[in-house]
Design a protein around this motif. Structure first.
Motif, PDB file in Angstrom:
ATOM      1  N   THR A 270     -10.949   0.639   2.909  1.00 43.94           N
ATOM      2  CA  THR A 270      -9.983   1.445   3.666  1.00 43.94           C
ATOM      3  C   THR A 270      -8.571   1.349   3.097  1.00 43.94           C
ATOM      4  O   THR A 270      -7.693   2.100   3.501  1.00 43.94           O
ATOM      5  CB  THR A 270      -9.941   1.003   5.148  1.00 43.94           C
ATOM      6  N   VAL A 271      -8.329   0.415   2.191  1.00 48.17           N
ATOM      7  CA  VAL A 271      -6.961   0.291   1.660  1.00 48.17           C
ATOM      8  C   VAL A 271      -6.734   1.355   0.591  1.00 48.17           C
ATOM      9  O   VAL A 271      -7.438   1.403  -0.418  1.00 48.17           O
ATOM     10  CB  VAL A 271      -6.701  -1.123   1.071  1.00 48.17           C
ATOM     11  N   ARG A 272      -5.763   2.196   0.850  1.00 49.11           N
ATOM     12  CA  ARG A 272      -5.471   3.292  -0.064  1.00 49.11           C
ATOM     13  C   ARG A 272      -3.970   3.342  -0.339  1.00 49.11           C
ATOM     14  O   ARG A 272      -3.175   2.982   0.525  1.00 49.11           O
ATOM     15  CB  ARG A 272      -5.873   4.638   0.569  1.00 49.11           C
TER      16      ARG A 272
ATOM     17  N   HIS B 206       5.794  -1.395   2.262  1.00 50.72           N
ATOM     18  CA  HIS B 206       6.898  -1.872   1.415  1.00 50.72           C
ATOM     19  C   HIS B 206       8.229  -1.962   2.195  1.00 50.72           C
ATOM     20  O   HIS B 206       9.005  -2.910   2.022  1.00 50.72           O
ATOM     21  CB  HIS B 206       7.020  -0.902   0.235  1.00 50.72           C
ATOM     22  N   MET B 207       8.468  -0.990   3.079  1.00 50.36           N
ATOM     23  CA  MET B 207       9.739  -0.984   3.817  1.00 50.36           C
ATOM     24  C   MET B 207       9.781  -2.110   4.838  1.00 50.36           C
ATOM     25  O   MET B 207      10.838  -2.675   5.108  1.00 50.36           O
ATOM     26  CB  MET B 207       9.981   0.380   4.491  1.00 50.36           C
ATOM     27  N   GLU B 208       8.631  -2.439   5.403  1.00 54.34           N
ATOM     28  CA  GLU B 208       8.579  -3.589   6.315  1.00 54.34           C
ATOM     29  C   GLU B 208       8.907  -4.868   5.534  1.00 54.34           C
ATOM     30  O   GLU B 208       9.551  -5.782   6.055  1.00 54.34           O
ATOM     31  CB  GLU B 208       7.202  -3.703   6.973  1.00 54.34           C
ATOM     32  N   GLY B 209       8.488  -4.901   4.284  1.00 57.03           N
ATOM     33  CA  GLY B 209       8.845  -6.024   3.420  1.00 57.03           C
ATOM     34  C   GLY B 209      10.362  -6.138   3.285  1.00 57.03           C
ATOM     35  O   GLY B 209      10.923  -7.220   3.408  1.00 57.03           O
ATOM     36  N   HIS B 210      11.036  -4.993   3.069  1.00 58.48           N
ATOM     37  CA  HIS B 210      12.500  -5.023   2.964  1.00 58.48           C
ATOM     38  C   HIS B 210      13.131  -5.509   4.269  1.00 58.48           C
ATOM     39  O   HIS B 210      14.127  -6.246   4.248  1.00 58.48           O
ATOM     40  CB  HIS B 210      13.041  -3.632   2.608  1.00 58.48           C
TER      41      HIS B 210
ATOM     42  N   ALA C  56       0.832  -1.213   0.000  1.00 62.14           N
ATOM     43  CA  ALA C  56       0.000   0.000   0.000  1.00 62.14           C
ATOM     44  C   ALA C  56       0.864   1.260   0.000  1.00 62.14           C
ATOM     45  O   ALA C  56       0.364   2.373  -0.113  1.00 62.14           O
ATOM     46  CB  ALA C  56      -0.920  -0.013   1.211  1.00 62.14           C
ATOM     47  N   GLY C  57       2.164   1.122   0.175  1.00 59.59           N
ATOM     48  CA  GLY C  57       3.088   2.257   0.168  1.00 59.59           C
ATOM     49  C   GLY C  57       4.267   1.925   1.059  1.00 59.59           C
ATOM     50  O   GLY C  57       4.252   0.881   1.700  1.00 59.59           O
ATOM     51  N   PRO C  58       5.326   2.727   1.051  1.00 62.31           N
ATOM     52  CA  PRO C  58       5.505   3.877   0.174  1.00 62.31           C
ATOM     53  C   PRO C  58       5.849   3.441  -1.258  1.00 62.31           C
ATOM     54  O   PRO C  58       6.185   2.296  -1.481  1.00 62.31           O
ATOM     55  CB  PRO C  58       6.687   4.604   0.818  1.00 62.31           C
ATOM     56  N   GLY C  59       5.748   4.400  -2.178  1.00 63.56           N
ATOM     57  CA  GLY C  59       6.044   4.112  -3.579  1.00 63.56           C
ATOM     58  C   GLY C  59       5.386   5.157  -4.467  1.00 63.56           C
ATOM     59  O   GLY C  59       4.953   6.212  -3.988  1.00 63.56           O
ATOM     60  N   LEU C  60       5.301   4.844  -5.739  1.00 64.29           N
ATOM     61  CA  LEU C  60       4.664   5.768  -6.692  1.00 64.29           C
ATOM     62  C   LEU C  60       3.153   5.520  -6.641  1.00 64.29           C
ATOM     63  O   LEU C  60       2.701   4.412  -6.931  1.00 64.29           O
ATOM     64  CB  LEU C  60       5.167   5.487  -8.105  1.00 64.29           C
ATOM     65  N   GLU C  61       2.395   6.541  -6.293  1.00 63.61           N
ATOM     66  CA  GLU C  61       0.964   6.298  -6.053  1.00 63.61           C
ATOM     67  C   GLU C  61       0.209   5.701  -7.242  1.00 63.61           C
ATOM     68  O   GLU C  61      -0.550   4.747  -7.057  1.00 63.61           O
ATOM     69  CB  GLU C  61       0.288   7.556  -5.507  1.00 63.61           C
ATOM     70  N   PRO C  62       0.392   6.212  -8.454  1.00 61.42           N
ATOM     71  CA  PRO C  62      -0.361   5.597  -9.566  1.00 61.42           C
ATOM     72  C   PRO C  62      -0.035   4.110  -9.707  1.00 61.42           C
ATOM     73  O   PRO C  62      -0.908   3.287  -9.987  1.00 61.42           O
ATOM     74  CB  PRO C  62       0.115   6.375 -10.795  1.00 61.42           C
ATOM     75  N   ALA C  63       1.224   3.761  -9.476  1.00 60.26           N
ATOM     76  CA  ALA C  63       1.651   2.360  -9.587  1.00 60.26           C
ATOM     77  C   ALA C  63       1.052   1.536  -8.445  1.00 60.26           C
ATOM     78  O   ALA C  63       0.562   0.424  -8.651  1.00 60.26           O
ATOM     79  CB  ALA C  63       3.174   2.279  -9.579  1.00 60.26           C
ATOM     80  N   LEU C  64       1.085   2.093  -7.238  1.00 56.76           N
ATOM     81  CA  LEU C  64       0.514   1.388  -6.080  1.00 56.76           C
ATOM     82  C   LEU C  64      -0.968   1.108  -6.277  1.00 56.76           C
ATOM     83  O   LEU C  64      -1.465   0.024  -5.967  1.00 56.76           O
ATOM     84  CB  LEU C  64       0.687   2.237  -4.813  1.00 56.76           C
TER      85      LEU C  64
ATOM     86  N   ARG D  61       3.856   6.538   2.921  1.00 54.46           N
ATOM     87  CA  ARG D  61       3.590   5.698   4.096  1.00 54.46           C
ATOM     88  C   ARG D  61       4.881   5.433   4.879  1.00 54.46           C
ATOM     89  O   ARG D  61       5.863   4.954   4.323  1.00 54.46           O
ATOM     90  CB  ARG D  61       2.981   4.387   3.603  1.00 54.46           C
ATOM     91  N   SER D  62       4.863   5.736   6.167  1.00 55.28           N
ATOM     92  CA  SER D  62       6.069   5.584   6.972  1.00 55.28           C
ATOM     93  C   SER D  62       6.038   4.256   7.714  1.00 55.28           C
ATOM     94  O   SER D  62       4.978   3.741   8.055  1.00 55.28           O
ATOM     95  CB  SER D  62       6.165   6.740   7.963  1.00 55.28           C
TER      96      SER D  62
END
Ligand code: KG4
Ligand code: ZN
Length: 411
Positions: free
Chosen positions: A400-402, A155-159, A124-132, A407-408
Motif C-alpha cells: 500500500t505504500v506509494r 515529508h511536511m510532517e517531518g519538517h 512517501a511524499g510530497p516530493g518528486l515522484e521518481p525520487a520518492l 501528498r497533503s
C-alpha cells in the motif's frame, strides 16, 4: 524504539537511525547514525533539480549511505547471510525498476546481520515522484529481508517535527556534541501553527490535536523557495538560489548599516508585497518574481554590484509577506506555538524578523525554529515523524505504500 528513516524526496539522499523514548506528551531521541549526501553539485550545472537524475543518484547512493548510517550507529555486524529464494525473488521484483540498486542491495545485505532496529520509516511524499519511489522501494526491500514493519511518512510532517524538536540538554555527554545528537519534543502548547516554507511548499497549517492538521493558508502560485531559486537564476546566481540570495542580501544589509545610507540604498529598488493586505492567509509569489524580471529587463542595467540590492529588497518583500500572513493566522487560530519549517526557514533574515516581531506582537506565543542543520531536508526529521506514526500503530502493508508527489499534510 529504534527507527531507521529514509529520505529521498528531492535532491538529498539521507538515512538516519534514532533511538526514541517516551510518548506524544514527552519524547526523547538519540541520533545514533545520520548519513546524508547532497546532490547539489550534480544539479548545479542544470540550474535546478531534474527528477530522473535525482532518482539515478539516489539509486547509486542509497546502499553506501545505509552502510555509513549503520556503521555510525554501531549496528553493522558483518556475517554472511543466506537470503531465502522467495524473499530474493520478491526483492528483485520490488527493485525491478532500479537494476543498479538491486545488485548493490544483495551484495550488502548478504554480508551483514539484520541490525537491531524496530521500524523502517520512509518519506512517501510530497516530493518528486521518481525520487520518492527509489526510497520507498528500497525501504520495502529492507523491510522484507529484515522482517521489520514499515511506516510511510509525510515529508511536511517531518519538517513540523524537526521544528518542534529542541536539543535535549540533560542527555549524557556520551551521545556526542553535535546540535542534533540528542533531541526532545515536549511541552508543546496547542494549537500549533506551522509555517512550512520549502522549494515545493508554502503553507500555514494548524495542529489543534496532535498529528491532525488543518490548512489555514497556502500559496496560490509559486512556493517561496521556488521564488528564491527563480530570482537567483535571473540574477545568474548558482542553484540552489535561496542561500545565494541570502548571502548577497546580508552583504547589502550590513553595508547599509555601516554607511548609514539606508534610505538611498533601499529605495534603489522597490518590489511589491503581493496580497499582503488581502483578508486571507493565502500567499502569492509569482507577481513578486515577475516584478524582479521586469526590473531586470526594463530598468537600467543592473551591475554586479547592484545585484545584492535586488536580493536585499526581494528578501525583505518575502519576509514582510510571510510575517504578515503568519501574524494574521496566529490571530485567527489563537495558536500558542508557532513553528517554522522547511528549507527556507534556514534564511537568516526571515528567522530574525520572526524572532523580533514575535516578541513585539505575539509575546505569549512560543516560537520554535529548527536548528540550522535540521532546516533543509534530512532523515532525522523523517525518523521523528515516523516515531509518532509508529506509536499510533500507523504501520503500512508494503503493497500500500506509494509515492504521492502531492501528498497533503492537512486532513
Ligand atoms: O525543504 P527543502 O530542503 O526541500 C524541499 O522540500 O523543497 O527546501 C529547499 C528550498 C530551496 O528552494 C532553497 O533555495 C531554499 O529551500 N533555501 C533557502 C535557504 N536555504 C535553502 N531559501 C532562502 N534562504 C536560505 N538560506
Ligand atoms: Zn523539505
Amino acid at each position: 524504539m529504534k527507527i531507521l528513516a529514509i529520505e529521498t524526496s528531492c535532491d538529498e539522499t539521507a538515512i538516519a537511525i534514532l533511538e526514541a523514548q517516551g510518548d506524544e506528551k514527552s519524547a526523547q531521541f538519540t541520533v545514533l547514525g545520520n548519513a546524508l549526501l547532497s546532490q547539489i553539485e550534480v544539479h548545479k550545472e542544470y540550474g535546478g533539480v531534474f527528477p530522473a537524475l535525482a532518482k539515478r543518484e539516489h539509486a547509486k547512493n542509497l546502499v553506501p549511505i545505509l552502510e555509513a548510517a549503520l556503521e555510525e550507529a554501531e549496528l553493522l555486524r558483518e556475517d554472511a547471510q543466506a537470503i531465502p529464494e522467495e524473499v530474493r525473488a520478491k526483492i528483485s521484483e520490488t527493485l525491478a525498476r532500479e537494476p543498479g540498486l538491486t545488485e548493490a542491495f544483495f551484495e550488502f545485505i548478504s554480508k551483514c546481520e539484520p541490525p537491531d532496529i524496530d521500524v523502517i520509516a520512509v518519506t512517501a511524499g510530497p516530493g518528486l515522484e521518481p525520487a520518492l519511489w527509489v526510497g520507498i522501494n528500497f525501504a520495502k526491500a529492507l523491510a522484507l529481508v529484515w522482517e521489520k514493519p514499515l511506516v510511510a511518512v509525510n515529508h511536511m510532517e517531518g519538517h513540523v517535527m524537526a521544528a518542534l524538536a529542541s536539543r535535549h540538554h540533560t542527555a549524557p555527554p556520551s551521545v556526542g556534541s553535535s546540535a542534533e545528537a540528542a533531541l526532545e519534543i515536549k511541552d508543546v502548547a496547542m494549537p500549533v501553527l506551522a509555517l512550512l516554507i520549502s522549494g515545493g511548499h508554502t503553507e500555514l497549517v494548524v495542529m489543534k490535536k496532535w498529528l491532525e492538521y488543518e490548512l489555514v493558508g497556502q500559496t496560490r502560485d509559486d512556493a517561496v523557495g521556488e521564488a528564491f531559486d527563480k530570482v537567483a537564476r535571473m540574477l545568474a546566481l548558482p542553484y540552489p538560489g535561496g542561500p545565494e540570495i541570502s548571502r548577497l542580501a546580508e552583504i547589502a544589509r550590513s553595508e547599509i548599516a555601516r554607511s548609514n545610507l539606508a534610505q538611498g540604498s533601499t529605495l534603489r529598488y522597490k518590489l511589491p508585497r503581493p496580497m499582503i493586505d488581502s483578508a486571507t492567509c493565502d500567499f502569492s509569489f509569482a507577481g513578486l518574481k515577475t516584478a524582479v524580471l521586469y526590473l531586470l529587463k526594463n530598468g537600467p542595467a543592473i551591475s554586479e554590484k547592484d545585484k545584492k540590492h535586488v536580493a536585499h529588497e526581494f528578501e525583505n518583500a518575502v519576509a514582510d509577506v510571510l510575517w504578515k500572513k503568519t501574524s494574521r493566522a496566529l490571530e485567527e487560530t489563537r495558536a500558542k506555538t508557532l513553528v517554522i519549517g522547511g528549507g527556507v526557514s534556514a534564511n537568516k533574515h526571515i528567522r530574525r524578523v520572526f524572532a523580533k516581531k514575535m516578541k513585539e506582537m505575539h509575546a505569549d506565543v512560543t516560537l520554535r525554529i529548527p536548528s540550522a542543520s535540521l532546516t533543509t531536508d534530512n532523515a532525522i526529521m523523517i525518523a521523528l515523524a515516523g516515531f509518532y506514526r509508529a506509536l499510533r500503530g500507523g504501520f503500512a502493508e508494503a503493497e500500500t505504500v506509494r509515492a504521492d508527489g502531492n501528498r497533503s499534510i492537512a486532513l
